[in-house]
Design a protein around this motif. Structure first.
Motif, PDB file in Angstrom:
ATOM      1  N   GLY A 134     120.128  -6.484   5.635  1.00 47.01           N
ATOM      2  CA  GLY A 134     119.852  -5.302   4.840  1.00 47.01           C
ATOM      3  C   GLY A 134     119.239  -5.571   3.483  1.00 47.01           C
ATOM      4  N   ILE A 135     118.938  -6.848   3.186  1.00 45.45           N
ATOM      5  CA  ILE A 135     118.368  -7.164   1.876  1.00 45.45           C
ATOM      6  C   ILE A 135     116.901  -7.542   2.050  1.00 45.45           C
ATOM      7  N   ASP A 136     116.080  -6.989   1.211  1.00 45.59           N
ATOM      8  CA  ASP A 136     114.657  -7.287   1.274  1.00 45.59           C
ATOM      9  C   ASP A 136     114.421  -8.702   0.753  1.00 45.59           C
ATOM     10  N   SER A 137     113.897  -9.562   1.607  1.00 46.68           N
ATOM     11  CA  SER A 137     113.848 -10.969   1.185  1.00 46.68           C
ATOM     12  C   SER A 137     112.661 -11.281   0.287  1.00 46.68           C
ATOM     13  N   SER A 138     111.672 -10.410   0.211  1.00 49.24           N
ATOM     14  CA  SER A 138     110.604 -10.721  -0.741  1.00 49.24           C
ATOM     15  C   SER A 138     110.997 -10.285  -2.143  1.00 49.24           C
ATOM     16  N   ARG A 139     111.925  -9.333  -2.234  1.00 48.36           N
ATOM     17  CA  ARG A 139     112.322  -8.874  -3.559  1.00 48.36           C
ATOM     18  C   ARG A 139     113.560  -9.597  -4.074  1.00 48.36           C
ATOM     19  N   TYR A 140     114.494  -9.852  -3.205  1.00 45.42           N
ATOM     20  CA  TYR A 140     115.727 -10.508  -3.641  1.00 45.42           C
ATOM     21  C   TYR A 140     115.949 -11.786  -2.855  1.00 45.42           C
ATOM     22  N   PRO A 141     115.041 -12.756  -3.018  1.00 45.74           N
ATOM     23  CA  PRO A 141     115.188 -13.983  -2.212  1.00 45.74           C
ATOM     24  C   PRO A 141     116.502 -14.707  -2.475  1.00 45.74           C
ATOM     25  N   LEU A 142     117.004 -14.601  -3.693  1.00 42.05           N
ATOM     26  CA  LEU A 142     118.236 -15.343  -3.990  1.00 42.05           C
ATOM     27  C   LEU A 142     119.412 -14.790  -3.208  1.00 42.05           C
TER      28      LEU A 142
ATOM     29  N   MET B 106     120.852   0.087   8.956  1.00 44.71           N
ATOM     30  CA  MET B 106     121.299  -0.590  10.178  1.00 44.71           C
ATOM     31  C   MET B 106     122.157  -1.791   9.813  1.00 44.71           C
ATOM     32  N   ALA B 107     123.423  -1.629   9.917  1.00 40.59           N
ATOM     33  CA  ALA B 107     124.297  -2.712   9.478  1.00 40.59           C
ATOM     34  C   ALA B 107     124.365  -3.825  10.516  1.00 40.59           C
ATOM     35  N   ASP B 108     124.119  -3.468  11.765  1.00 38.42           N
ATOM     36  CA  ASP B 108     124.318  -4.464  12.800  1.00 38.42           C
ATOM     37  C   ASP B 108     123.058  -5.285  13.067  1.00 38.42           C
ATOM     38  N   LYS B 109     122.031  -5.048  12.305  1.00 35.55           N
ATOM     39  CA  LYS B 109     120.837  -5.866  12.457  1.00 35.55           C
ATOM     40  C   LYS B 109     120.829  -6.953  11.401  1.00 35.55           C
ATOM     41  N   SER B 110     120.815  -8.176  11.851  1.00 31.86           N
ATOM     42  CA  SER B 110     120.841  -9.263  10.879  1.00 31.86           C
ATOM     43  C   SER B 110     119.467  -9.515  10.307  1.00 31.86           C
ATOM     44  N   ILE B 111     118.498  -9.521  11.174  1.00 26.79           N
ATOM     45  CA  ILE B 111     117.136  -9.742  10.698  1.00 26.79           C
ATOM     46  C   ILE B 111     116.285  -8.595  11.202  1.00 26.79           C
ATOM     47  N   ASP B 112     115.562  -7.983  10.312  1.00 22.63           N
ATOM     48  CA  ASP B 112     114.738  -6.850  10.677  1.00 22.63           C
ATOM     49  C   ASP B 112     113.346  -7.055  10.091  1.00 22.63           C
ATOM     50  N   ILE B 113     112.411  -7.352  10.949  1.00 22.68           N
ATOM     51  CA  ILE B 113     111.049  -7.620  10.490  1.00 22.68           C
ATOM     52  C   ILE B 113     110.164  -6.474  10.960  1.00 22.68           C
ATOM     53  N   VAL B 114     109.419  -5.908  10.037  1.00 21.55           N
ATOM     54  CA  VAL B 114     108.536  -4.797  10.398  1.00 21.55           C
ATOM     55  C   VAL B 114     107.120  -5.073   9.912  1.00 21.55           C
ATOM     56  N   GLY B 115     106.205  -5.097  10.827  1.00 16.75           N
ATOM     57  CA  GLY B 115     104.779  -5.164  10.485  1.00 16.75           C
ATOM     58  C   GLY B 115     104.402  -6.346   9.598  1.00 16.75           C
ATOM     59  N   LEU B 116     105.019  -7.478   9.846  1.00 17.36           N
ATOM     60  CA  LEU B 116     104.826  -8.623   8.961  1.00 17.36           C
ATOM     61  C   LEU B 116     103.478  -9.304   9.215  1.00 17.36           C
ATOM     62  N   THR B 117     102.740  -9.514   8.144  1.00 12.63           N
ATOM     63  CA  THR B 117     101.440 -10.174   8.272  1.00 12.63           C
ATOM     64  C   THR B 117     101.293 -11.226   7.194  1.00 12.63           C
ATOM     65  N   LYS B 118     100.748 -12.361   7.577  1.00 10.66           N
ATOM     66  CA  LYS B 118     100.468 -13.404   6.592  1.00 10.66           C
ATOM     67  C   LYS B 118      99.122 -14.035   6.910  1.00 10.66           C
ATOM     68  N   LYS B 119      98.299 -14.101   5.902  1.00 10.30           N
ATOM     69  CA  LYS B 119      96.973 -14.689   6.105  1.00 10.30           C
ATOM     70  C   LYS B 119      96.815 -15.894   5.196  1.00 10.30           C
ATOM     71  N   TYR B 120      96.159 -16.908   5.740  1.00 12.22           N
ATOM     72  CA  TYR B 120      95.714 -18.026   4.902  1.00 12.22           C
ATOM     73  C   TYR B 120      94.209 -17.962   4.886  1.00 12.22           C
ATOM     74  N   GLY B 121      93.660 -17.365   3.870  1.00 12.56           N
ATOM     75  CA  GLY B 121      92.214 -17.166   3.854  1.00 12.56           C
ATOM     76  C   GLY B 121      91.806 -16.279   5.008  1.00 12.56           C
ATOM     77  N   GLU B 122      90.979 -16.835   5.875  1.00 11.10           N
ATOM     78  CA  GLU B 122      90.508 -16.046   7.013  1.00 11.10           C
ATOM     79  C   GLU B 122      91.510 -16.097   8.163  1.00 11.10           C
TER      80      GLU B 122
ATOM     81  N   MET C  34     108.843 -16.755   5.506  1.00 10.16           N
ATOM     82  CA  MET C  34     108.795 -15.409   4.948  1.00 10.16           C
ATOM     83  C   MET C  34     110.154 -14.733   5.028  1.00 10.16           C
ATOM     84  N   VAL C  35     110.867 -15.003   6.112  1.00  9.01           N
ATOM     85  CA  VAL C  35     112.213 -14.438   6.233  1.00  9.01           C
ATOM     86  C   VAL C  35     113.085 -14.923   5.087  1.00  9.01           C
TER      87      VAL C  35
END
Lengths: 320, 359
Positions: free
Chosen positions: A66-74, A1-17, A50-51
């Protein structure tokens, strides 16, 4: 999807509980201004981190351009400009020096960086203060410098985290206008996080309402209202003017209004009426009033604002 | 005049640093004088270099650095002058058995002030701590850390830049001091140092850089761990005090408990001596003291206990530089290991940290 600038799917973040962001799915189109609206502590900032790839993701994925930000943050950071809430600068450097430093961190050649820096400073209206130390800047100037700081690397996406915090109303207005202009002019995608309804309403094409790590609703402000006030989404307000010989009394008029199709409720109080209905009935209502021998001083459709939406959602949240 | 010169120099450093990277030195000076550079295309400075430059600029324009540098320089020069003014006899007399006049400048004094090496050993840690104790925490408190991290630079390069800049500044200072003392000695005594002496001084300076950078790293570690600069500064000083004052006391207590009687077997005495030696080996300042004495006093032949058999047949005299370095190699390795350990810990802490704007 080239026209999507930000694409978040099923994002979860926990701090402990504590679950800060809970299975968030969201996408922002290119060139769009998206507002992330929610109270303090709803997980807006965490989502933004996280984004940007500044925080580890527990599960799900984030793609920016189109770039995975957890893998290629730079790579992501090369394309994204991020203005954190309460941005800090090196206070014993001048505004220009601060910008130049960021430009050098982005590996922009010096002459070019200088040119861009001066341009962006002019864009945000700081060209006069460019050689003053940041320590002497006012809050609004700092925020504008922050925006210049974001723009200098010519980003495709700008993420603003509560950028208007602590600005005076006039400053907020100017700042928001600046963002809209820039986004429209350069086709930059903007993700704007705030807990201020009115700012989001003024600024954003689409809004996501974010409470306790969940996206409660998402869409255009008008469609949000429809989602929410589905039973009686339309409200008409009007004032009738009494003429010499009306064919109906006010009471009868009210009854007639109530009998119309789709009308849920009519309130008539001293020539002023408020009608809530399922669909837009402004035309038949005005005809009815005029045919009944009354004049119509005013008839206005009430638009639902974010305020109402916001409150509605929080009420629901409390009930849960 | 001087201050304006300095100011303009600093201004040049702080604004856009326009030093061409691959040009001839002549070009470099010309471009500096003009204040502009023609071929800007060639000088795409890497982000890391920019960060290091900024850190160095911050250090050398910082009052904290200037004051500490002034204190250390004054202390060292004060020692030197008091030694030279009426202590020439000390230098000459002491040198009846060896001919390292020059090294005595660093190790001897007439008693009014401690010698140079004591000052470096004493104030060096303070210097290292002062350079590093707010390295990360101040950036975080000012809110600049998240801004820098939002740029396309790897997270570790922030830490690396801080560390490298600190080392460069420390090297600059220590070499300046060493050469100052050497130069002043040269003028006063009139005898040039031999190649051996010169090399020993250089080696000593390099090793003292390692020593100070250990303290720098330790304080950077604290600055990563603690949000408040005051906490990390106090902790750094506390560690330093612990090692210089309390740890020797504790070690003494332990050693006392093992003190053998007069009629103990040689094995017990040997064990006691070994214990006494090894207990102090984890102190960075002790390691550095040993390094100093072995490098600056060529007649030192061993740092640990020696048995009579080992001494047998030894001809009293001084060791060549290579042998002296060999002698302190374990101490040197220990210092490097401690430094790397601190660096590693701060690395781990920093890379896993979540950086929010100010909180």
């Amino acid at each position: 999807m080239a026209d999507k600038s930000i694409d978040i799917v099923g994002l979860t973040k926990k701090y402990g509980e504590h679950v800060a962001v809970d299975n968030l799915t969201l996408s922002v189109e290119k060139g769009e201004i998206f507002g992330l609206l929610g109270p303090n502590g709803a997980g807006k900032s965490t989502t933004i981190l996280m984004v940007l790839g500044l925080t580890e993701i527990d599960s799900g994925s984030v793609k920016v351009c189109g770039i995975d930000s957890s893998r290629y943050p730079l790579e992501v950071k090369r394309k994204v400009g991020y203005l954190p809430e309460d941005v800090g600068f090196y206070t014993d450097y001048t505004g220009l020096q601060n910008l130049m430093y960021v430009a050098r961190l982005n590996n922009i050649p010096i002459e070019e960086a200088r040119k861009t820096a001066l341009e962006t400073l002019a864009e945000v209206g700081l060209e006069k203060a460019k050689d003053k130390k940041v320590a002497s800047y006012s809050r609004g100037m700092r925020q504008r410098l922050g925006l210049a700081d974001v723009l200098i690397k010519k980003p495709e996406v700008i993420i603003l985290d509560e950028p208007t915090l602590g600005l005076d109303p006039e400053g907020v207005k100017k700042f928001l206008q600046l963002i809209v202009d820039l986004s429209r002019k350069k086709g930059i995608t903007v993700l704007f996080s705030s807990h201020h309804l009115h700012q989001v309403q003024q600024l954003c094409d689409r809004v996501g309402i974010f409470v306790k790590g969940k996206l409660l609703a998402e869409g255009k402000i008008s469609s949000l209202a429809e989602q929410l006030f589905s039973k009686n989404a339309h409200t008409l307000e009007g004032i009738v003017a009494e003429t010499e010989k009306p064919s109906l009394s006010l009471k009868e008029l009210t009854q007639k209004m109530e009998q119309m199709e789709g009308v849920a409720q009519v309130e008539m109080r001293d020539k002023r009426f408020v009608i809530t209905s399922k669909k837009d009935i402004s035309v038949p209502i005005s005809r009815l009033v005029v045919n009944s021998g009354y004049g119509l001083h005013s008839l206005s459709k009430k638009e639902y604002g974010l305020d109402d939406i916001y409150h509605q959602y929080f009420q629901e949240e409390k009930q849960i | 005049m001087k201050s304006t010169l300095l100011k303009s120099g600093i201004d040049r450093l702080t604004t856009i640093i326009k030093i061409p990277s691959f040009n001839f030195p002549t070009n470099r000076f010309r471009s500096l004088r003009k204040g502009t550079v023609e071929n800007d295309r060639s000088l795409v400075l890497s982000p890391f270099k920019a960060m290091v430059q900024k850190e160095i600029t911050d250090h050398i324009t910082n009052w904290r650095f200037i004051i500490l540098f002034a204190i250390i320089a004054l202390a060292c020069l004060g020692t030197l002058f008091s030694t030279l003014s009426d202590g020439m006899k000390v230098l000459i007399n002491d040198n009846s058995e060896n001919n390292f006049f020059f090294l005595n400048l660093f190790t001897k004094s007439d008693g009014t002030l401690p010698p140079y090496f004591v000052f470096v050993g004493f104030l060096g840690p303070l210097f290292g701590i002062s350079l590093g104790f707010d390295a990360i925490s101040s950036e975080q408190n000012r809110g600049t850390l998240s801004r820098v991290l939002a740029q396309p630079v790897p997270r570790d390069s922030i830490l690396n830049a801080k560390f490298l800049a600190g080392i460069i500044v420390i090297s600059l200072m220590l070499f300046t001091l060493s050469f100052l003392v050497m130069g002043a000695g040269l003028i006063a005594i009139g005898i040039p140092p031999t190649a051996e002496e010169f090399m020993r001084i250089i080696v000593y300076t390099i090793l003292s850089i390692v020593y100070v950078s250990f303290w720098l790293n330790l304080s950077i570690l604290f600055s990563v761990r603690f949000r408040q600069p005051a906490t990390s500064a106090l902790l750094g000083i506390a560690v330093w005090l612990f090692f210089t004052i309390f740890y020797p006391m504790i070690a003494n207590l332990i050693i006392k408990g093992y003190e053998p009687s007069q009629y103990a077997t040689p094995r017990a005495i040997y064990f006691y001596q070994k214990l006494k030696f090894y207990l102090v080996q984890i102190m960075p300042n002790e390691l550095f003291d040993e390094i100093t004495s072995a490098i600056l006093v060529p007649s030192v032949r061993s740092l640990g206990p020696l048995t009579m058999e080992q001494m047998q047949g030894a001809i009293p005299g001084s060791l060549p530089l290579g042998q002296s370095i060999l002698l302190v190699w374990p101490q040197f390795t220990g210092l490097i290991a401690l430094t790397l350990l601190c660096f590693l810990l701060s690395y781990i802490l920093f890379m896993k940290r979540e950086i929010r704007s100010r909180g």
